[in-house]
Design a protein around this motif. Structure first.
Motif, PDB file in Angstrom:
ATOM      1  N   UNK A  95       0.671  -1.188   0.012  1.00  0.00           N
ATOM      2  CA  UNK A  95      -0.008   0.050  -0.074  1.00  0.00           C
ATOM      3  C   UNK A  95       0.817   1.252  -0.006  1.00  0.00           C
ATOM      4  N   UNK A  96       0.523   2.078  -1.167  1.00  0.00           N
ATOM      5  CA  UNK A  96       1.175   3.460  -1.005  1.00  0.00           C
ATOM      6  C   UNK A  96       2.679   3.291  -1.401  1.00  0.00           C
ATOM      7  N   UNK A  97       3.005   2.015  -2.158  1.00  0.00           N
ATOM      8  CA  UNK A  97       4.404   2.019  -2.850  1.00  0.00           C
ATOM      9  C   UNK A  97       4.522   1.005  -3.847  1.00  0.00           C
ATOM     10  N   UNK A  98       5.378   1.080  -4.872  1.00  0.00           N
ATOM     11  CA  UNK A  98       5.579   0.140  -5.975  1.00  0.00           C
ATOM     12  C   UNK A  98       6.164  -0.799  -5.611  1.00  0.00           C
ATOM     13  N   UNK A  99       5.858  -2.129  -5.771  1.00  0.00           N
ATOM     14  CA  UNK A  99       6.561  -3.331  -5.284  1.00  0.00           C
ATOM     15  C   UNK A  99       7.660  -3.967  -6.507  1.00  0.00           C
ATOM     16  N   UNK A 100       8.788  -4.052  -6.125  1.00  0.00           N
ATOM     17  CA  UNK A 100       9.678  -4.526  -7.286  1.00  0.00           C
ATOM     18  C   UNK A 100      10.081  -5.914  -6.879  1.00  0.00           C
ATOM     19  N   UNK A 101       9.910  -7.277  -7.463  1.00  0.00           N
ATOM     20  CA  UNK A 101      10.445  -8.274  -7.269  1.00  0.00           C
ATOM     21  C   UNK A 101      12.016  -8.370  -7.010  1.00  0.00           C
ATOM     22  N   UNK A 102      12.370  -9.022  -5.982  1.00  0.00           N
ATOM     23  CA  UNK A 102      13.896  -9.305  -5.775  1.00  0.00           C
ATOM     24  C   UNK A 102      14.097 -10.539  -5.173  1.00  0.00           C
ATOM     25  N   UNK A 103      13.488 -11.721  -5.734  1.00  0.00           N
ATOM     26  CA  UNK A 103      13.569 -13.038  -5.143  1.00  0.00           C
ATOM     27  C   UNK A 103      14.721 -13.815  -6.307  1.00  0.00           C
ATOM     28  N   UNK A 104      15.294 -14.849  -5.854  1.00  0.00           N
ATOM     29  CA  UNK A 104      15.871 -15.780  -6.996  1.00  0.00           C
ATOM     30  C   UNK A 104      15.051 -16.042  -8.061  1.00  0.00           C
ATOM     31  N   UNK A 105      13.724 -16.561  -7.752  1.00  0.00           N
ATOM     32  CA  UNK A 105      12.949 -16.982  -8.904  1.00  0.00           C
ATOM     33  C   UNK A 105      11.473 -16.632  -8.375  1.00  0.00           C
ATOM     34  N   UNK A 106      10.594 -17.145  -9.517  1.00  0.00           N
ATOM     35  CA  UNK A 106       9.225 -16.930  -9.245  1.00  0.00           C
ATOM     36  C   UNK A 106       8.467 -18.191  -9.907  1.00  0.00           C
ATOM     37  N   UNK A 124      -1.851 -25.068 -15.937  1.00  0.00           N
ATOM     38  CA  UNK A 124      -0.512 -24.468 -16.688  1.00  0.00           C
ATOM     39  C   UNK A 124       0.091 -23.874 -15.482  1.00  0.00           C
ATOM     40  N   UNK A 125       1.650 -24.391 -15.556  1.00  0.00           N
ATOM     41  CA  UNK A 125       2.307 -23.768 -14.374  1.00  0.00           C
ATOM     42  C   UNK A 125       3.629 -23.066 -15.272  1.00  0.00           C
ATOM     43  N   UNK A 126       4.360 -22.188 -14.424  1.00  0.00           N
ATOM     44  CA  UNK A 126       5.532 -21.366 -14.956  1.00  0.00           C
ATOM     45  C   UNK A 126       6.467 -21.161 -14.090  1.00  0.00           C
ATOM     46  N   UNK A 127       7.835 -21.135 -14.281  1.00  0.00           N
ATOM     47  CA  UNK A 127       8.909 -20.758 -13.149  1.00  0.00           C
ATOM     48  C   UNK A 127       9.862 -19.826 -14.073  1.00  0.00           C
ATOM     49  N   UNK A 128      10.174 -18.759 -13.393  1.00  0.00           N
ATOM     50  CA  UNK A 128      11.013 -17.942 -14.192  1.00  0.00           C
ATOM     51  C   UNK A 128      12.213 -17.212 -12.978  1.00  0.00           C
ATOM     52  N   UNK A 129      13.352 -17.047 -13.735  1.00  0.00           N
ATOM     53  CA  UNK A 129      14.340 -16.521 -12.709  1.00  0.00           C
ATOM     54  C   UNK A 129      14.238 -14.932 -12.884  1.00  0.00           C
ATOM     55  N   UNK A 130      14.736 -14.393 -11.806  1.00  0.00           N
ATOM     56  CA  UNK A 130      14.536 -12.911 -11.529  1.00  0.00           C
ATOM     57  C   UNK A 130      15.996 -12.208 -11.675  1.00  0.00           C
ATOM     58  N   UNK A 131      15.573 -11.126 -12.491  1.00  0.00           N
ATOM     59  CA  UNK A 131      16.939 -10.381 -12.937  1.00  0.00           C
ATOM     60  C   UNK A 131      17.081  -9.508 -11.645  1.00  0.00           C
TER      61      UNK A 131
END
Length: 269
Positions: free
Chosen positions: A61-72, A83-90
């Motif tokens: 709430x009140x902020x932009x969230x930016x992913x910083x995990x190893x993967x999703x 349907x499933x999916x896995x992605x690496x995070x930059x």
């Protein structure tokens, strides 16, 4: 100069994914066909990473969230199919975006889950990300979710911060604004029917076709509430990231085969 190798506005209805189209593949056939085209253009641009703007991710709430995990990881079930999916995070790009947002006075935070690093560091992929990524090249991602508590100006300013961060990164980056539009086209839908839905989508199509994305910030609050879109916020981020004089739009399609509107449009570098 536009720092993004390719950008697009995409919808995220689950049935667009071919594996989830069910017994009526014709229902979103035009959109599905144009998602294949957008994915081809993105692949041709050879991005190192993709930034995906979604309304359905983890919100702060009140902020932009930016992913910083190893993967999703994500999982969808629709029409009795999975349907499933896995992605690496930059993570390098995610941290750079966050630092630039802070320098520009834009409220944003990186988010993680489980552990600081390693395989357990994993955030969920929402359908707003999974649907467009089904058609895109398999490269690392950064997922950004806006907060509707923030002003439209904040969203444009985040886009400007994205632009600076991508330029600094030296990477080839693609940008995806994942957007569905008015959700009140059908009385049997979850949000009911409102005549504002058709008017809103017609005006939105006109603004995208004419490249006047910033004018979405002029929509009145009661008009937005009646039509129930979820695309304005991501589109304004794209507008900040790629200013008018650099946006080379190719509008592909609009349809509303169920209760919500679907738009496909590409922006070539």
């Amino acid at each position: 100069m536009n720092p993004f190798v390719f950008a697009c506005i995409t919808p995220h209805g689950g049935e667009i994914i071919p594996e989830l189209q069910g017994a009526m593949p014709e229902r979103m056939a035009k959109t599905r066909e144009n998602m294949v085209k957008l994915g081809g253009w993105m692949s041709d641009a050879m991005p190192d990473s993709l930034i995906v703007l979604t309304p359905h991710g983890t919100r702060i709430n009140g902020r932009f969230s930016i992913t910083d995990s190893e993967r999703m990881e994500g999982f969808l079930r629709e029409n009795e199919a999975d349907f499933s999916m896995e992605k690496k995070v930059d993570r390098e790009l995610a941290k750079l975006i966050n630092r630039q947002a802070a320098a520009d006075g834009v409220p944003a935070s990186t988010i993680n889950y489980g552990t600081a690093a390693g395989p357990i560091s994993c955030l969920p992929l929402d359908w707003g990300v999974m649907v467009p990524l089904r058609f895109m090249p398999d490269v690392p991602v950064v997922v950004i979710t806006p907060s509707r508590e923030m002003s439209f100006e904040d969203h444009i300013n985040l886009g400007k911060a994205l632009r600076k961060a991508v330029t600094q990164s030296g990477k080839r980056v693609g940008l995806i604004a994942s957007c569905d539009w008015a959700h009140a086209h059908d009385a049997d839908g979850p949000y009911g029917f409102d005549p504002a839905a058709r008017q809103f989508d017609e005006e939105t199509v006109g603004l995208i076709q004419s490249n006047n994305l910033e004018k979405m910030a002029e929509f009145q609050e009661d008009f937005i509430e009646a039509a129930k879109p979820d695309g304005i916020w991501q589109t304004l981020i794209l507008a900040g990231a790629i200013p008018f004089e650099e946006r080379k739009v190719e509008f592909l399609s609009y349809e509303a085969p169920t209760y919500f509107g679907l738009i496909c449009a590409g922006y070539h570098a």
